[in-house]
Write an enzyme that holds these catalytic residues in place. Sequence first.
Site, PDB file in Angstrom:
ATOM      1  N   GLY A   1      39.662  35.514  41.024  1.00  0.00           N
ATOM      2  CA  GLY A   1      40.139  36.740  40.377  1.00  0.00           C
ATOM      3  C   GLY A   1      41.538  36.536  39.832  1.00  0.00           C
ATOM      4  O   GLY A   1      42.421  37.360  40.050  1.00  0.00           O
ATOM      5  N   HIS A   2      41.738  35.403  39.135  1.00  0.00           N
ATOM      6  CA  HIS A   2      43.039  35.088  38.540  1.00  0.00           C
ATOM      7  C   HIS A   2      42.850  34.000  37.493  1.00  0.00           C
ATOM      8  O   HIS A   2      41.783  33.421  37.357  1.00  0.00           O
ATOM      9  CB  HIS A   2      44.045  34.638  39.600  1.00  0.00           C
ATOM     10  CG  HIS A   2      43.597  33.482  40.417  1.00  0.00           C
ATOM     11  ND1 HIS A   2      43.019  33.652  41.650  1.00  0.00           N
ATOM     12  CD2 HIS A   2      43.597  32.162  40.182  1.00  0.00           C
ATOM     13  CE1 HIS A   2      42.702  32.469  42.141  1.00  0.00           C
ATOM     14  NE2 HIS A   2      43.040  31.538  41.262  1.00  0.00           N
ATOM     15  N   ALA A   3      43.927  33.743  36.750  1.00  0.00           N
ATOM     16  CA  ALA A   3      43.972  32.645  35.783  1.00  0.00           C
ATOM     17  C   ALA A   3      45.239  31.847  36.061  1.00  0.00           C
ATOM     18  O   ALA A   3      46.132  32.311  36.781  1.00  0.00           O
ATOM     19  CB  ALA A   3      43.988  33.186  34.358  1.00  0.00           C
TER      20      ALA A   3
END
Length: 134
Positions: free
Chosen positions: A49-51
Site C-alpha cells: 500500500g505504498h510506492a
Amino acid sequence: MQKPEIINLPKFEDPRGNLSFIEEFKHIPFKIERVYWIYDVPGGQVRGGHAFKKQQEFIVALSGSFDVVVDDGTIKQTFSLNRSYYGLYIPAGYWRQMQNFSTNSVAIVLSSTEFDENDYIRDYLDFLKSKKNV
C-alpha cells in the site's frame, strides 16, 4: 520507463529437491542492498500500500501464494505469485499492494536500497499527484 514484469529464475530439478537462485545484475536489474521477508500474514490482511521514489524490488513467493497489485497511476495489474522459481520485478514509481495470502505463505523481497522512510509515498492521492508532475 521500465515496467513490472515476471522474471524466471534458474531452476535445477533434482529428486532430492529443487534449487533456484538470484544473482544481482544477472537475473534482476539492480544491486541488492536489502532483503526482507513477509510471513504469518493473517487471513484477509493486505501488505504494502505504498510506492517508492527510487527503490526497485523483486518479490518471490518462497512458499504458498499471494497476489501483487501494481498500479502506475492509470492502469492496475495483478500478478499472482505461487512458485519459488520466478518473481515479480517492480521498478520505482509504482504503487504496490500484496493481498490474498495463502496459509503459511512466505514472500521474500530483494530491494535496491537500504531502508529510507523519505523514499516512500504512503498516501495514494500523493502518489497520483506525483505521477501528474512527471
